[in-house]
Scaffold this motif. Structure first.
Motif, short mmCIF file in Angstrom:
data_model
loop_
_atom_site.label_atom_id
_atom_site.label_comp_id
_atom_site.label_asym_id
_atom_site.label_seq_id
_atom_site.Cartn_x
_atom_site.Cartn_y
_atom_site.Cartn_z
N PRO A 69 42.01 50.98 41.90
CA PRO A 69 42.25 49.82 42.77
C PRO A 69 40.97 49.04 43.09
O PRO A 69 41.04 47.90 43.53
N GLY B 7 49.33 31.08 37.14
CA GLY B 7 48.97 32.24 37.95
C GLY B 7 47.60 32.77 37.61
O GLY B 7 47.32 33.11 36.46
N ASN B 8 46.72 32.85 38.60
CA ASN B 8 45.36 33.33 38.39
C ASN B 8 45.22 34.77 38.86
O ASN B 8 44.28 35.14 39.53
N ALA B 11 47.40 39.55 35.52
CA ALA B 11 47.98 39.31 34.19
C ALA B 11 47.45 38.01 33.59
O ALA B 11 47.05 37.97 32.42
N SER B 32 46.21 27.75 39.21
CA SER B 32 46.20 28.72 40.30
C SER B 32 46.73 28.11 41.59
O SER B 32 46.37 27.00 41.95
N ALA B 33 47.57 28.87 42.28
CA ALA B 33 48.07 28.40 43.57
C ALA B 33 47.01 28.62 44.65
O ALA B 33 47.10 28.09 45.74
N CYS B 42 44.95 45.09 44.81
CA CYS B 42 44.87 46.52 45.17
C CYS B 42 43.69 46.80 46.08
O CYS B 42 43.68 47.79 46.81
N PRO B 45 43.55 46.08 50.92
CA PRO B 45 43.60 46.95 52.11
C PRO B 45 42.23 47.55 52.44
O PRO B 45 41.92 47.78 53.61
N SER B 76 46.87 24.42 42.49
CA SER B 76 47.89 23.68 41.73
C SER B 76 49.08 24.59 41.44
O SER B 76 49.24 25.11 40.36
N ALA B 104 52.65 33.99 34.57
CA ALA B 104 51.99 35.18 35.11
C ALA B 104 51.80 34.96 36.61
O ALA B 104 50.72 35.18 37.15
N CYS B 125 49.29 41.30 53.85
CA CYS B 125 48.06 41.48 53.06
C CYS B 125 48.36 41.46 51.58
O CYS B 125 47.82 42.22 50.80
N LYS B 126 49.19 40.53 51.17
CA LYS B 126 49.53 40.38 49.75
C LYS B 126 48.47 39.55 49.04
O LYS B 126 48.12 39.82 47.90
N GLY B 269 53.41 40.64 33.75
CA GLY B 269 52.99 40.99 35.11
C GLY B 269 54.16 41.23 36.04
O GLY B 269 55.27 41.52 35.61
N LEU B 287 53.20 47.18 38.96
CA LEU B 287 51.94 47.88 39.15
C LEU B 287 50.86 47.26 38.26
O LEU B 287 51.16 46.71 37.21
N ARG B 317 49.50 56.09 43.60
CA ARG B 317 48.84 57.07 44.47
C ARG B 317 49.08 56.66 45.91
O ARG B 317 49.32 55.48 46.20
C1 LIG Z 1 47.99 45.15 48.99
C2 LIG Z 1 48.36 45.52 47.59
C3 LIG Z 1 48.00 46.76 47.09
C4 LIG Z 1 48.35 47.12 45.78
N1 LIG Z 1 47.96 48.34 45.32
C5 LIG Z 1 48.25 48.69 44.05
C6 LIG Z 1 47.81 49.93 43.52
O1 LIG Z 1 47.17 50.72 44.19
N2 LIG Z 1 48.12 50.24 42.22
C7 LIG Z 1 48.83 49.37 41.44
O2 LIG Z 1 49.07 49.68 40.27
N3 LIG Z 1 49.25 48.19 41.90
C8 LIG Z 1 48.99 47.83 43.19
N4 LIG Z 1 49.42 46.61 43.67
C9 LIG Z 1 50.21 45.76 42.78
C10 LIG Z 1 49.32 44.94 41.85
O3 LIG Z 1 48.39 44.25 42.62
C11 LIG Z 1 50.18 43.99 41.05
O4 LIG Z 1 51.05 44.73 40.22
C12 LIG Z 1 49.36 43.07 40.15
O5 LIG Z 1 48.48 42.31 40.91
C13 LIG Z 1 50.28 42.17 39.35
O6 LIG Z 1 49.56 41.20 38.67
P1 LIG Z 1 50.17 39.78 38.38
O7 LIG Z 1 49.13 39.06 37.63
O8 LIG Z 1 51.51 39.92 37.79
O9 LIG Z 1 50.40 39.11 39.81
P2 LIG Z 1 49.32 38.70 40.90
O10 LIG Z 1 48.08 39.49 40.75
O11 LIG Z 1 50.04 38.73 42.19
O12 LIG Z 1 48.96 37.20 40.51
C14 LIG Z 1 49.85 36.15 40.58
C15 LIG Z 1 49.07 34.89 40.87
O13 LIG Z 1 49.89 33.77 40.64
C16 LIG Z 1 49.73 32.84 41.68
N5 LIG Z 1 50.94 32.03 41.73
C17 LIG Z 1 52.14 32.38 42.23
N6 LIG Z 1 53.04 31.39 42.06
C18 LIG Z 1 52.39 30.39 41.42
C19 LIG Z 1 52.77 29.09 40.97
N7 LIG Z 1 54.01 28.64 41.11
N8 LIG Z 1 51.83 28.32 40.37
C20 LIG Z 1 50.57 28.78 40.19
N9 LIG Z 1 50.17 29.99 40.60
C21 LIG Z 1 51.06 30.79 41.21
C22 LIG Z 1 49.45 33.66 42.89
O14 LIG Z 1 48.76 32.92 43.85
C23 LIG Z 1 48.60 34.79 42.30
O15 LIG Z 1 47.25 34.47 42.31
C24 LIG Z 1 49.09 46.23 44.97
C25 LIG Z 1 49.46 44.98 45.47
C26 LIG Z 1 49.11 44.61 46.76
C27 LIG Z 1 49.52 43.26 47.28
#
Ligand SMILES: Cc1cc2nc3c(=O)[nH]c(=O)nc-3n(C[C@H](O)[C@H](O)[C@H](O)COP(=O)(O)OP(=O)(O)OC[C@H]3O[C@@H](n4cnc5c(N)ncnc54)[C@H](O)[C@@H]3O)c2cc1C
Lengths: 163, 419
Positions: A69, B7-8, B11, B32-33, B42, B45, B76, B104, B125-126, B269, B287, B317
């Motif tokens: 993490p 999405g930034n 993924a 990126s939003a 991750c 916290p 955006s 993504a 805290c997302k 993602g 995850l 974990r």
């Molecule tokens: C507090 C917390 C703790 C976590 N701990 C763990 C852990 O211990 N182990 C683990 O495996 N996973 C953990 N996760 C989950 C992990 O963070 C996610 O699985 C991972 O970030 C997914 O990646 P992603 O790229 O799909 O989405 P994200 O990383 O969420 O990225 C998506 C991005 O897209 C942007 N976005 C959304 N909508 C739009 C739009 N319409 N236009 C442009 N941009 C947009 C968002 O602002 C964001 O930046 C945790 C999540 C959180 C919130």
């Protein structure tokens, strides 16, 4: 399979369970004569009279890098994967996902530690400590052919999961 | 090729930088939003709890994008996709055309419809910006709604900051989708030992207060507090895809190359639904490791390489203060609806606990607290290989002294399972 420049080769059949490698590792990295501070873990199976040195082999697709993490598991130029102690929070995700549970916990800090191949030495200290038995040896570029490395891997890891 | 990534997050960045490694000429844009380079949700916290600094949550610096010639466009949010014209529209009204598009954009925090949920004393805290707001808030007593992994991590962080912390969980036990009741009860006891109040099987009915939070009312009690953290889960972002005519289920549907039902549009993602690598069932694990691997597959396919996604895996974990636990595969509850010969192996030794689920003599899931967790990777390996439990037991029994060193993983598994 792409072989990295350097990696340790483990031959558990040659291990006598003397644990000198553990002491050497702890001395090199922590200046202590205490096996708990070693990155090598010699696991003993008393009933079968077997000893198996377990060390991080820096998997090609290391799952520990992806589950950390804090992004504290870092692939170094040498190929080894080490824990960045500046950011590791000691959550042990890397221990739990490792197919052989190789990262060890530093008893003083709670952070994980794995083999860095003693990057600043000509030879890892554990390898030097095992020169007689040769259960631990260092494979440098070209030292192991691909088929030989595969056979060795099949012997010691008995099919770790494909991530 | 003009590649546009929505999405930034984890993924999106993996796709962008992987494609760049293999294609020096592609025109790559990330929409990126948010207004910061890639960070790791991750880590949030631990930033909140003061275990790491703000800079430690970032996976990229602004320079990383310029040196790799990747256009990162802040603020955006994409509001619609036109697959016919091959354009996307952002909330500001700007139109961007693409040759290949990658969805993504992850998931959105689920906001339960509770009266008072829009009170300024309610946080989450997302995302980084929200977490910073919570970190800057000066409260002394907090209620965390929801006890998933994020809720528990947020509770620990607030406790470290000196808050009085209460966790309210609607289900019968904490971490309900990750752990079975016996494991969760032990973790609950550990949480209480650190001074965190835990209420399970309780429903939040209302958040009281105007301008600031004064209390949280559940069906059983009123908890006075000045801070509320919503951690009731993350729902995959499917609306954008659905309105563009892309097939969705619980998440955006993709094939083994991460292609959606619409040509030249990929998804990876938290927003996609995939298959479980072990069982082949439809899966949505949300995850980080799955997001990274899916993005790697998408990137490879975009640059024209042959590739196939093996599937996602459940591994999480739970760690707070000096309690360490982990879980993988199915919980016992998840096996309840499957026919077959089921068995649960349990081991306990002081504060250490192990629970392994077997289905037709194969390991399908496990949970561990403390030292038993250190060997969890071996159990995960056995699950992947579909090792037969009876064979492990036979190997442990029959391996002769000093012989057959290749059996050591089986012997170690045997030791772990108490054979
Ligand atoms: C507090 C917390 C703790 C976590 N701990 C763990 C852990 O211990 N182990 C683990 O495996 N996973 C953990 N996760 C989950 C992990 O963070 C996610 O699985 C991972 O970030 C997914 O990646 P992603 O790229 O799909 O989405 P994200 O990383 O969420 O990225 C998506 C991005 O897209 C942007 N976005 C959304 N909508 C739009 C739009 N319409 N236009 C442009 N941009 C947009 C968002 O602002 C964001 O930046 C945790 C999540 C959180 C919130």
């Amino acid at each position: 399979m792409k072989l990295r420049r350097d990696h340790l080769s483990i031959d558990p059949e040659k291990c006598t369970g003397c644990r000198r490698c553990m002491i050497a590792c702890a001395m090199k990295h922590h200046n202590r004569i205490d096996p708990d501070f070693s990155c090598v873990d010699v696991i003993g199976f008393a009933a079968q009279d077997l000893d198996v040195p377990v060390i991080c082999l820096a998997c090609e697709t290391a799952p520990c890098i992806k589950v950390c993490p804090m992004n504290a598991r870092i692939r170094q130029a040498s190929g080894s994967v080490v824990t960045d102690t500046d950011v590791c929070i000691g959550c042990r995700a890397c221990v739990y996902i490792c197919p052989v549970g190789s990262p060890r916990i530093n008893p003083a800090t709670g952070q994980t530690m794995t083999c860095d191949l003693c990057a600043d030495e000509t030879e890892p200290w554990c390898v030097a400590a095992c020169r007689q038995e040769r259960a631990l040896t260092l494979c440098t570029d070209g030292a192991a052919s691909k088929p030989a490395a595969r056979r060795a891997a099949a012997r010691t890891l008995a099919g770790s999961p494909r991530y | 090729m003009k590649l546009v990534i929505i999405g930034n997050g984890i993924a999106g960045n993996q796709v962008a930088f992987d494609v760049r490694k293999k294609d020096r000429d592609a025109h790559i844009t990330i929409l990126s939003a948010e207004t910061v380079p890639e960070y790791d949700p991750c880590s949030l916290p631990y930033f909140l709890g003061g275990e790491c600094g703000r800079t430690d949550v970032f996976r990229k610096t602004p320079e990383d994008y310029t040196t790799h010639n990747i256009d990162l466009v802040y603020d955006s949010r994409v509001v619609s996709i036109d697959p016919e014209a091959k354009t996307v529209t952002t909330h500001g009204g700007g139109q961007i055309s693409y040759d290949k598009l990658v969805l993504a954009h992850g998931g959105d925090l689920f906001i339960p419809p509770i009266p008072g949920i829009d009170n300024p004393g309610v946080f989450s805290c997302k995302q980084l910006a929200e977490t910073e707001k919570l970190a800057a808030h000066n409260g002394s007593s907090a209620v965390v709604i929801g006890s998933g992994a994020i809720g528990i991590e947020a509770a620990e962080a607030l406790k470290r900051k000196g808050y009085a912390v209460h966790v309210v969980e609607l289900m019968d036990w904490i971490l309900p989708s990750l752990f079975d009741e016996p494991t969760a009860r032990r973790l609950e006891t550990a949480l209480k030992g650190y001074g965190i109040h835990v209420f399970t099987g309780e429903k939040v009915l209302e958040i009281k207060g105007t301008g600031e939070v004064s209390a949280v009312v559940t069906n059983l009690r009123t908890i006075a507090c000045d801070t509320v953290v919503v951690a009731t889960g993350v729902v995959p972002g499917t609306a954008l895809a659905r309105t563009a005519g892309i097939d969705t289920g619980r998440g955006i549907q993709v094939n083994r190359q991460m292609q959606t039902s619409v040509p030249d549009i990929y998804a990876c993602g938290d927003c996609v639904e995939t298959i479980d690598a072990c069982t082949g069932e439809t899966a949505m694990f949300q995850l980080k490791h799955n997001a990274i691997e899916q993005a790697q597959v998408a990137a490879r396919h975009i640059v024209g390489e042959k590739t196939r996604y093996l599937g996602a895996y459940a591994f999480a974990r739970a760690h707070f203060f000096s309690t360490h636990a982990a879980t993988f595969g199915k919980t016992q509850r998840a096996t309840d609806c499957i026919l077959g010969d089921k068995r649960v192996i349990e081991r306990e030794d002081k504060n250490n606990y192990l629970r392994v689920m077997l289905l037709n003599n194969q390991i399908v899931g496990g949970q561990a607290i403390g030292t038993f967790a250190d060997g969890l990777g071996l159990l995960i390996g056995a699950m992947w290989r579909k090792d037969d439990f009876m064979e492990i037991a036979a190997k442990v029994r029959t391996t002769p002294r000093g012989g057959a060193v290749h059996t050591w993983p089986m012997l170690r598994l045997g030791n772990l399972l108490g054979m």
